[in-house]
Structure formats: structure tokens, C-alpha cells
Design a protein around this motif. Structure first.
Motif, PDB file in Angstrom:
ATOM      1  N   SER A   1       0.770  -0.809   0.497  1.00 39.03           N
ATOM      2  CA  SER A   1       0.016   0.524   0.427  1.00 39.03           C
ATOM      3  C   SER A   1       0.967   1.421   0.186  1.00 39.03           C
ATOM      4  N   SER A   2       0.124   2.136   0.051  1.00 35.35           N
ATOM      5  CA  SER A   2       0.914   3.620  -0.359  1.00 35.35           C
ATOM      6  C   SER A   2       0.864   4.367   0.392  1.00 35.35           C
ATOM      7  N   PRO A   3       0.844   5.149   1.471  1.00 37.92           N
ATOM      8  CA  PRO A   3      -0.074   6.395   1.822  1.00 37.92           C
ATOM      9  C   PRO A   3      -0.705   7.324   0.979  1.00 37.92           C
ATOM     10  N   GLY A   4      -2.183   7.693   2.516  1.00 37.00           N
ATOM     11  CA  GLY A   4      -3.386   8.308   1.523  1.00 37.00           C
ATOM     12  C   GLY A   4      -3.722   7.312   0.305  1.00 37.00           C
ATOM     13  N   SER A   5      -3.500   6.391  -0.329  1.00 33.23           N
ATOM     14  CA  SER A   5      -4.391   5.650  -0.800  1.00 33.23           C
ATOM     15  C   SER A   5      -5.027   4.553  -0.058  1.00 33.23           C
ATOM     16  N   ASP A   6      -6.488   3.695  -0.856  1.00 32.25           N
ATOM     17  CA  ASP A   6      -7.220   3.414  -0.241  1.00 32.25           C
ATOM     18  C   ASP A   6      -7.446   1.910  -0.020  1.00 32.25           C
ATOM     19  N   ALA A   7      -5.379   1.582  -0.279  1.00 33.28           N
ATOM     20  CA  ALA A   7      -5.182   0.266  -0.227  1.00 33.28           C
ATOM     21  C   ALA A   7      -5.192   0.091   1.445  1.00 33.28           C
ATOM     22  N   LEU A   8      -5.911  -1.790   1.303  1.00 33.93           N
ATOM     23  CA  LEU A   8      -5.818  -2.197   2.667  1.00 33.93           C
ATOM     24  C   LEU A   8      -4.457  -2.628   2.724  1.00 33.93           C
ATOM     25  N   ALA A   9      -3.959  -3.033   4.237  1.00 35.42           N
ATOM     26  CA  ALA A   9      -2.890  -3.594   4.469  1.00 35.42           C
ATOM     27  C   ALA A   9      -2.780  -4.540   4.827  1.00 35.42           C
ATOM     28  N   GLY A  10      -3.769  -6.191   4.347  1.00 33.55           N
ATOM     29  CA  GLY A  10      -4.418  -6.937   3.279  1.00 33.55           C
ATOM     30  C   GLY A  10      -4.784  -7.779   3.853  1.00 33.55           C
ATOM     31  N   VAL A  11      -4.603  -9.485   4.704  1.00 33.72           N
ATOM     32  CA  VAL A  11      -5.805 -10.222   4.351  1.00 33.72           C
ATOM     33  C   VAL A  11      -5.603 -11.188   5.208  1.00 33.72           C
TER      34      VAL A  11
END
Length: 128
Positions: A39-49
């Protein structure tokens, strides 16, 4: 692996290598595991599953907002079906994606499951 939760929709988009997708399928089948995502800062990416066992019925896909992680939990029968679908996508070299969406009467997803799109590690749409 990259797991993105679209803030405008409830859908989660998962992209992974064949190895990561195979690992996730195995974790789903076992009912335990944690896989980090990029993930990148400020993105909508989650840390994992994270995968957990539960008594069900069915499989529940949800977002843990506090930890910013996708959680997949469920009974062994439902997890077995999902694991097989993930494993098939990881090995099918034709590409494509898998929509995992709850609807009333769904045979392995539990009511309240977030829609999940899993992208093939082999590219976009299948070739004829």
C-alpha cells in the motif's frame, strides 16, 4: 498482493501473483492465515487479508476498519468452495477475474459479505 477498498462502493479489489493467490487459497481452506499487501500512504489500499475459522453458516467477507484489513471467515464447507475458486484462478493461464458477490440464497457466502473482485495473475479477460 494489493487489496483496495473503494470508498465510493462497498466492493474490494484484490490483485495478487499466482503464488500469493495459491497461498491465500490454502489459508482459506485451513481457516487461518495472514497475508500483507502493498500500500502507499493516502491510498485506499488495505494492509492485507486475514483468514479465520468460524461456525458459519457460510463465508463472510468483511473489512476490519480499525486494522484496515480484509477478513475472510467461515465454516469449512464454504471455505472449501472459495479456496477451490481462488486456486483455479491462480492456475488458469487464460486470465480474467472472479466476482464473489452475495445474493439471497447464495450457496456459500453469508449475508452481509462485501463484494470481492479477485483479479487473475495472468492478465485481463480470458482469451478465446
Amino acid at each position: 498482493m494489493r487489496v483496495v477498498s473503494d470508498p465510493g462502493y462497498t466492493e474490494v479489489d484484490l490483485s495478487a501473483s499466482a503464488e500469493e493467490l495459491t497461498w491465500l487459497a490454502s489459508a482459506v481452506a485451513r481457516g487461518e492465515g495472514l497475508l500483507s499487501s502493498t500500500s502507499s500512504p493516502g491510498s485506499d489500499a488495505l494492509a492485507g487479508v486475514e483468514v479465520l475459522k468460524s461456525s458459519g453458516p457460510g463465508v463472510l467477507v468483511r473489512r476490519d476498519a480499525e486494522r484496515q484489513i480484509l477478513v475472510i471467515s467461515g465454516d469449512s464447507a464454504g471455505r472449501a468452495v472459495l479456496a477451490e475458486n481462488l486456486r483455479a484462478l491462480a492456475t488458469d493461464e487464460d486470465g480474467g477475474h472472479l466476482h464473489i458477490d452475495y445474493f439471497p440464497g447464495h450457496f456459500y457466502l453469508a449475508e452481509g459479505s462485501l463484494p470481492l473482485v479477485v483479479n487473475s495473475p495472468h492478465g485481463g479477460m480470458p482469451t478465446p
